[in-house]
Design a protein around this motif. Structure first.
Motif, PDB file in Angstrom:
ATOM      1  N   ARG A 138       1.765   4.491 -14.891  1.00 21.13           N
ATOM      2  CA  ARG A 138       1.070   3.960 -13.806  1.00 21.13           C
ATOM      3  C   ARG A 138       1.820   3.994 -12.348  1.00 21.13           C
ATOM      4  NH1 ARG A 138      -3.622   0.560 -13.012  1.00 21.13           N
ATOM      5  NH2 ARG A 138      -3.848   0.278 -10.849  1.00 21.13           N
ATOM      6  N   ASP A 139       3.212   3.694 -12.591  1.00 20.36           N
ATOM      7  CA  ASP A 139       4.075   3.579 -11.691  1.00 20.36           C
ATOM      8  C   ASP A 139       4.183   4.951 -11.045  1.00 20.36           C
ATOM      9  OD1 ASP A 139       4.195   0.878 -11.592  1.00 20.36           O
ATOM     10  OD2 ASP A 139       6.537   1.007 -12.774  1.00 20.36           O
ATOM     11  N   TRP A 140       4.368   5.995 -11.758  1.00 22.82           N
ATOM     12  CA  TRP A 140       4.671   7.343 -11.508  1.00 22.82           C
ATOM     13  C   TRP A 140       3.305   7.680 -10.489  1.00 22.82           C
ATOM     14  CZ3 TRP A 140       2.470  12.096 -11.392  1.00 22.82           C
ATOM     15  CH2 TRP A 140       3.157  13.397 -11.193  1.00 22.82           C
ATOM     16  N   LEU A 141       2.099   7.567 -11.153  1.00 27.22           N
ATOM     17  CA  LEU A 141       0.828   7.828 -10.512  1.00 27.22           C
ATOM     18  C   LEU A 141       0.939   7.118  -9.035  1.00 27.22           C
ATOM     19  CD1 LEU A 141      -1.431   7.845 -13.452  1.00 27.22           C
ATOM     20  CD2 LEU A 141      -0.732   9.781 -12.252  1.00 27.22           C
ATOM     21  N   ASP A 142       1.169   5.595  -9.019  1.00 31.74           N
ATOM     22  CA  ASP A 142       1.069   5.127  -7.865  1.00 31.74           C
ATOM     23  C   ASP A 142       2.045   5.750  -6.785  1.00 31.74           C
ATOM     24  OD1 ASP A 142      -0.976   3.356  -8.888  1.00 31.74           O
ATOM     25  OD2 ASP A 142       0.514   1.824  -9.373  1.00 31.74           O
ATOM     26  N   ARG A 143       3.276   6.132  -7.246  1.00 34.28           N
ATOM     27  CA  ARG A 143       4.341   6.439  -6.393  1.00 34.28           C
ATOM     28  C   ARG A 143       3.851   7.898  -5.795  1.00 34.28           C
ATOM     29  NH1 ARG A 143       8.057   5.034  -9.275  1.00 34.28           N
ATOM     30  NH2 ARG A 143       8.444   6.657 -10.550  1.00 34.28           N
ATOM     31  N   HIS A 144       3.457   8.911  -6.501  1.00 34.76           N
ATOM     32  CA  HIS A 144       3.379  10.210  -6.295  1.00 34.76           C
ATOM     33  C   HIS A 144       1.892  10.653  -6.022  1.00 34.76           C
ATOM     34  CE1 HIS A 144       7.407  10.663  -6.939  1.00 34.76           C
ATOM     35  NE2 HIS A 144       7.266  10.205  -8.239  1.00 34.76           N
ATOM     36  N   VAL A 145       0.923   9.898  -6.351  1.00 37.74           N
ATOM     37  CA  VAL A 145      -0.508  10.160  -6.048  1.00 37.74           C
ATOM     38  C   VAL A 145      -1.231   9.073  -5.201  1.00 37.74           C
ATOM     39  CG1 VAL A 145      -2.778  10.552  -6.995  1.00 37.74           C
ATOM     40  CG2 VAL A 145      -0.717  11.250  -8.290  1.00 37.74           C
ATOM     41  N   GLY A 146      -1.231   7.776  -5.758  1.00 41.37           N
ATOM     42  CA  GLY A 146      -1.794   6.830  -4.876  1.00 41.37           C
ATOM     43  C   GLY A 146      -3.331   6.962  -4.782  1.00 41.37           C
ATOM     44  N   PRO A 147      -3.739   5.875  -4.036  1.00 43.50           N
ATOM     45  CA  PRO A 147      -5.177   5.797  -3.698  1.00 43.50           C
ATOM     46  C   PRO A 147      -5.730   7.063  -2.906  1.00 43.50           C
ATOM     47  CG  PRO A 147      -4.021   4.224  -2.301  1.00 43.50           C
ATOM     48  CD  PRO A 147      -3.030   4.860  -3.467  1.00 43.50           C
ATOM     49  N   THR A 148      -7.142   7.360  -3.046  1.00 37.49           N
ATOM     50  CA  THR A 148      -7.493   8.367  -2.028  1.00 37.49           C
ATOM     51  C   THR A 148      -7.697   7.963  -0.605  1.00 37.49           C
ATOM     52  OG1 THR A 148      -9.478   9.796  -1.719  1.00 37.49           O
ATOM     53  CG2 THR A 148      -9.997   7.325  -2.418  1.00 37.49           C
ATOM     54  N   ARG A 149      -7.413   8.981   0.143  1.00 34.34           N
ATOM     55  CA  ARG A 149      -7.686   8.730   1.624  1.00 34.34           C
ATOM     56  C   ARG A 149      -8.734   9.137   2.331  1.00 34.34           C
ATOM     57  NH1 ARG A 149      -1.398  11.009   1.742  1.00 34.34           N
ATOM     58  NH2 ARG A 149      -0.226   9.693   0.498  1.00 34.34           N
ATOM     59  N   LEU A 150      -9.635   9.706   1.529  1.00 34.80           N
ATOM     60  CA  LEU A 150     -10.985  10.471   2.032  1.00 34.80           C
ATOM     61  C   LEU A 150     -12.146   9.521   2.166  1.00 34.80           C
ATOM     62  CD1 LEU A 150     -11.079  13.613  -0.364  1.00 34.80           C
ATOM     63  CD2 LEU A 150     -10.123  13.544   1.871  1.00 34.80           C
ATOM     64  N   PRO A 151     -12.781   9.841   3.186  1.00 38.36           N
ATOM     65  CA  PRO A 151     -14.061   9.025   3.404  1.00 38.36           C
ATOM     66  C   PRO A 151     -14.887   8.938   2.093  1.00 38.36           C
ATOM     67  CG  PRO A 151     -14.449  10.809   4.684  1.00 38.36           C
ATOM     68  CD  PRO A 151     -12.937  11.027   4.164  1.00 38.36           C
ATOM     69  N   GLN A 152     -15.778   7.997   1.941  1.00 45.75           N
ATOM     70  CA  GLN A 152     -16.662   7.663   0.792  1.00 45.75           C
ATOM     71  C   GLN A 152     -17.306   9.017   0.195  1.00 45.75           C
ATOM     72  OE1 GLN A 152     -16.459   4.881  -0.998  1.00 45.75           O
ATOM     73  NE2 GLN A 152     -17.624   5.811  -2.834  1.00 45.75           N
ATOM     74  N   ASP A 153     -17.657   9.719   1.210  1.00 46.70           N
ATOM     75  CA  ASP A 153     -18.637  10.983   1.035  1.00 46.70           C
ATOM     76  C   ASP A 153     -17.825  12.229   0.730  1.00 46.70           C
ATOM     77  OD1 ASP A 153     -17.696  11.306   3.456  1.00 46.70           O
ATOM     78  OD2 ASP A 153     -19.497  11.977   4.492  1.00 46.70           O
TER      79      ASP A 153
END
Length: 221
Positions: free
Chosen positions: A203-218
């Motif tokens: 989870r830490d690796w994913l949070d560090r290198h991927v993180g949440p989406t920055r795209l609008p909902q659609d």
């Protein structure tokens, strides 16, 4: 979480698995109504108490609703055959007829997350770091899974040294514990917590290198 005081967590009694055994055989409103008290006392109540016990370390809890969304499904069975829940900074925990399952990771990803995931896997520094994380978790008895392409992703060579990881669109770690004796004991809470701590490296690796989406909902699908 439910607006009232929580009971102390004492484990999931055998009746929790019995409830889901019966639901798998008769997934109907009649069964649910007839066994509502068993669900409340042996399934939902213990799950709420477990999440409450884990909240100080792992953050805000959430229990998924028992009803299935059947609007776009050929399977019109009204109820899920497992109770699933998660703590915000821990992971996912589930009880079904098969027993206990604990997991963490990214179950859903938007296109920008998939792009960052693949770039980090391909990178000569962060990619080997993930390989080491995955190898370590597998050695400790955890499974790595997720939504994966059957072929190599566009823009990456089929013979890439980390092609198996590059195929992932989502990535999770989980462990099926089944029905150990401690499932019905207070020690179950520490077992879940220990598994989340073990899997935190992913989870830490994913949070560090991927993180949440920055795209609008659609644009997230």
């Amino acid at each position: 979480m439910n607006g009232g005081p929580m009971s102390e967590f004492t484990g999931f009694p055998p009746e929790a698995l019995v409830f889901y055994d019966g639901l798998e055989a008769d997934n109907s409103k009649a069964y649910w109504t007839d066994h509502r008290e068993m669900y409340a006392n042996a399934v939902r109540g213990p799950m709420l108490a477990l999440l409450d016990a884990l909240e100080p370390e792992f953050g805000e809890p959430h229990v998924f609703r028992p009803n299935r969304d059947v609007r776009f499904s050929k399977d019109k069975s009204p109820y899920k055959t497992a109770i699933g829940a998660h703590n915000e900074h821990g992971g996912y925990v589930q009880v079904s007829a098969a027993g206990l399952m604990v997991a963490t990771g990214y179950w859903q990803t938007a296109p920008d997350q998939v792009e960052r995931l693949r770039a980090a896997v391909a990178d000569d520094v962060t990619g080997p770091q993930l390989e080491a994380v995955v190898a370590g978790l597998r050695k400790d008895g955890y499974e790595i899974s997720g939504n994966r392409l059957k072929t190599h992703p566009r823009g990456y060579d089929a013979d890439h040294p980390r092609i198996e990881l590059l195929r992932h669109r989502t990535m999770t770690a989980h462990r099926e514990f089944g029905e150990p004796s401690w499932l019905a004991e207070p020690a179950c809470a520490e077992r879940v917590a220990a598994a989340w701590r073990d899997m935190r490296v992913l989870r830490d690796w994913l949070d560090r290198h991927v993180g949440p989406t920055r795209l609008p909902q659609d644009r997230r699908r």
